[in-house]
Design an enzyme around this catalytic site. Sequence first.
Site, mmCIF file in Angstrom:
data_model
loop_
_atom_site.group_PDB
_atom_site.id
_atom_site.type_symbol
_atom_site.label_atom_id
_atom_site.label_comp_id
_atom_site.label_asym_id
_atom_site.label_seq_id
_atom_site.Cartn_x
_atom_site.Cartn_y
_atom_site.Cartn_z
ATOM 1 N NE ARG A 74 18.669 18.426 66.018
ATOM 2 C CZ ARG A 74 17.502 18.822 67.278
ATOM 3 N NH1 ARG A 74 18.439 18.396 68.963
ATOM 4 N NH2 ARG A 74 16.682 19.401 68.003
ATOM 5 N NE ARG A 86 14.398 24.486 69.976
ATOM 6 C CZ ARG A 86 14.522 24.425 68.738
ATOM 7 N NH1 ARG A 86 14.036 22.579 68.164
ATOM 8 N NH2 ARG A 86 15.718 23.745 67.617
ATOM 9 C CG ASP A 112 18.762 12.219 74.145
ATOM 10 O OD1 ASP A 112 18.239 13.260 73.996
ATOM 11 O OD2 ASP A 112 17.673 11.096 74.045
ATOM 12 N N GLY A 113 20.667 13.800 73.672
ATOM 13 C CA GLY A 113 21.701 13.621 72.630
ATOM 14 C C GLY A 113 23.065 14.524 72.739
ATOM 15 C CB THR A 162 16.040 19.799 76.050
ATOM 16 O OG1 THR A 162 14.714 19.124 75.523
ATOM 17 C CG2 THR A 162 15.753 18.726 77.551
ATOM 18 C CB ILE A 163 11.281 22.824 75.114
ATOM 19 C CG1 ILE A 163 10.974 21.819 73.619
ATOM 20 C CG2 ILE A 163 11.732 23.888 75.429
ATOM 21 C CD1 ILE A 163 10.174 22.352 73.318
ATOM 22 C CG ASP A 164 11.850 17.539 73.945
ATOM 23 O OD1 ASP A 164 11.102 18.671 72.761
ATOM 24 O OD2 ASP A 164 13.095 17.459 73.222
ATOM 25 C CG ASP A 169 13.488 13.961 76.382
ATOM 26 O OD1 ASP A 169 14.231 15.199 77.031
ATOM 27 O OD2 ASP A 169 13.928 13.717 75.363
ATOM 28 N N GLY A 200 18.529 21.379 70.796
ATOM 29 C CA GLY A 200 17.467 22.067 70.142
ATOM 30 C C GLY A 200 17.727 22.990 71.674
ATOM 31 N NE ARG A 221 14.605 15.201 70.305
ATOM 32 C CZ ARG A 221 14.987 15.391 68.616
ATOM 33 N NH1 ARG A 221 14.824 14.926 67.972
ATOM 34 N NH2 ARG A 221 15.926 16.108 68.691
HETATM 35 O O1 F6P Z 1 14.537 18.511 71.422
HETATM 36 C C1 F6P Z 1 13.752 19.856 71.322
HETATM 37 C C2 F6P Z 1 13.149 19.874 69.909
HETATM 38 O O2 F6P Z 1 12.067 21.439 70.146
HETATM 39 C C3 F6P Z 1 12.049 18.953 70.195
HETATM 40 O O3 F6P Z 1 10.723 18.817 70.770
HETATM 41 C C4 F6P Z 1 11.459 18.782 68.622
HETATM 42 O O4 F6P Z 1 11.607 17.183 68.750
HETATM 43 C C5 F6P Z 1 12.956 18.958 67.884
HETATM 44 O O5 F6P Z 1 14.052 19.528 69.284
HETATM 45 C C6 F6P Z 1 13.017 19.921 67.032
HETATM 46 O O6 F6P Z 1 14.288 19.638 66.171
HETATM 47 P P1 F6P Z 1 14.857 20.654 64.947
HETATM 48 O O7 F6P Z 1 14.813 22.292 65.542
HETATM 49 O O8 F6P Z 1 16.395 20.713 64.888
HETATM 50 O O9 F6P Z 1 13.799 20.709 63.594
#
Ligand code: F6P
Length: 332
Positions: free
Chosen positions: A73, A261, A104-105, A127-129, A131, A12, A173
Amino acid sequence: MSKRVAILTSGGDAPGMNACIRAVAIACKGAGHELVGYKHGYNGLLEQEFISLSLDSTHNLIQQGGTVLHSARCKAFASIEGANCAATNLRKARIDTLIVIGGDGSFRGASHLSQFWDGQIIGIPGTIDNDIYGTDATIGYYTAIDTAMSSIDKVRDTADAFERIFLVEVMGRHAGFLALNAALSSASDYVIVPEFFVSEKHDIELIIKQIKAQRAFKGTVSFIIVVAENVWPNGLAGLTEALNQHGIDDVRPVTLGHVQRGGSPVSQDRLLATTLGEYAVGLVGSTHTNIMVGEVNQRPVMVPLEETWSKTKALNEARVSTMKTLMNERYS
Ligand code: F6P
């Protein structure tokens, strides 16, 4: 000694990734390292899609949201063949050090790669999370709090006008950092985070109690509940239904989604991104590898990559305590 450094952004995207790329480019120039940028995350490694990153190409970048290198991803990279192919391509491109900006991924991916490639790997948390264990904050987190906060401010205007209950879903997340801080800074009435969620039955009772206490105190007024994503069964629709079943009608759900984001990074994210980018380049050519650079108490630190996802970062206790006090004691 001069090295050939590569950088990519993965997972993300987060506001401040560009600021970090800029800092890495400037620091590499100063240290006499060559810098290339792989595009589309780990896909770029598989496809050999890279560009040379000069100071010109990173000029005027600090304030831009998103990532000029694009992100992805990449499922193929998770396989043995994928990582092997990436390692071969890195050798062909004569890369000495790979810098990965991501969550983390992305760090798990970097660690997987290290089994097939013996170059140096440095992670930078983006990451905005928020985590990621081992750093107080991640690049993009502060901007996302601001975006969520200002969106909730706007929701409040209409919520107040109609004296309605609003449910606002924020990202994160499986972590509640963004939800907790968005709720506190927007003076929301309630927050639901994964760290404290017990069960639908248990939590709906607490929420109803809180709404009733507020109504007993003030009459019918607006009530804003910030809900971290992936917590309530069936999300905002499930929570709306649960409230309706308890006689609470006129509930409106708002999902903030990917707007969180985007946007120009706030100063805290620019500072973090710039500091970590410069610090990472300072480690290029050293024996430190498979590490993430982070910041604790405004000082740069190194953390073994594996700890960043295998250890769990707890919510800030003081913030949790403040939120609980404000939620529970406001109407007592
Ligand atoms: O990890 C960042 C994030 O924005 C999470 O907060 C969210 O769950 C996920 O990515 C959304 O992923 P995507 O943009 O692949 O839908």
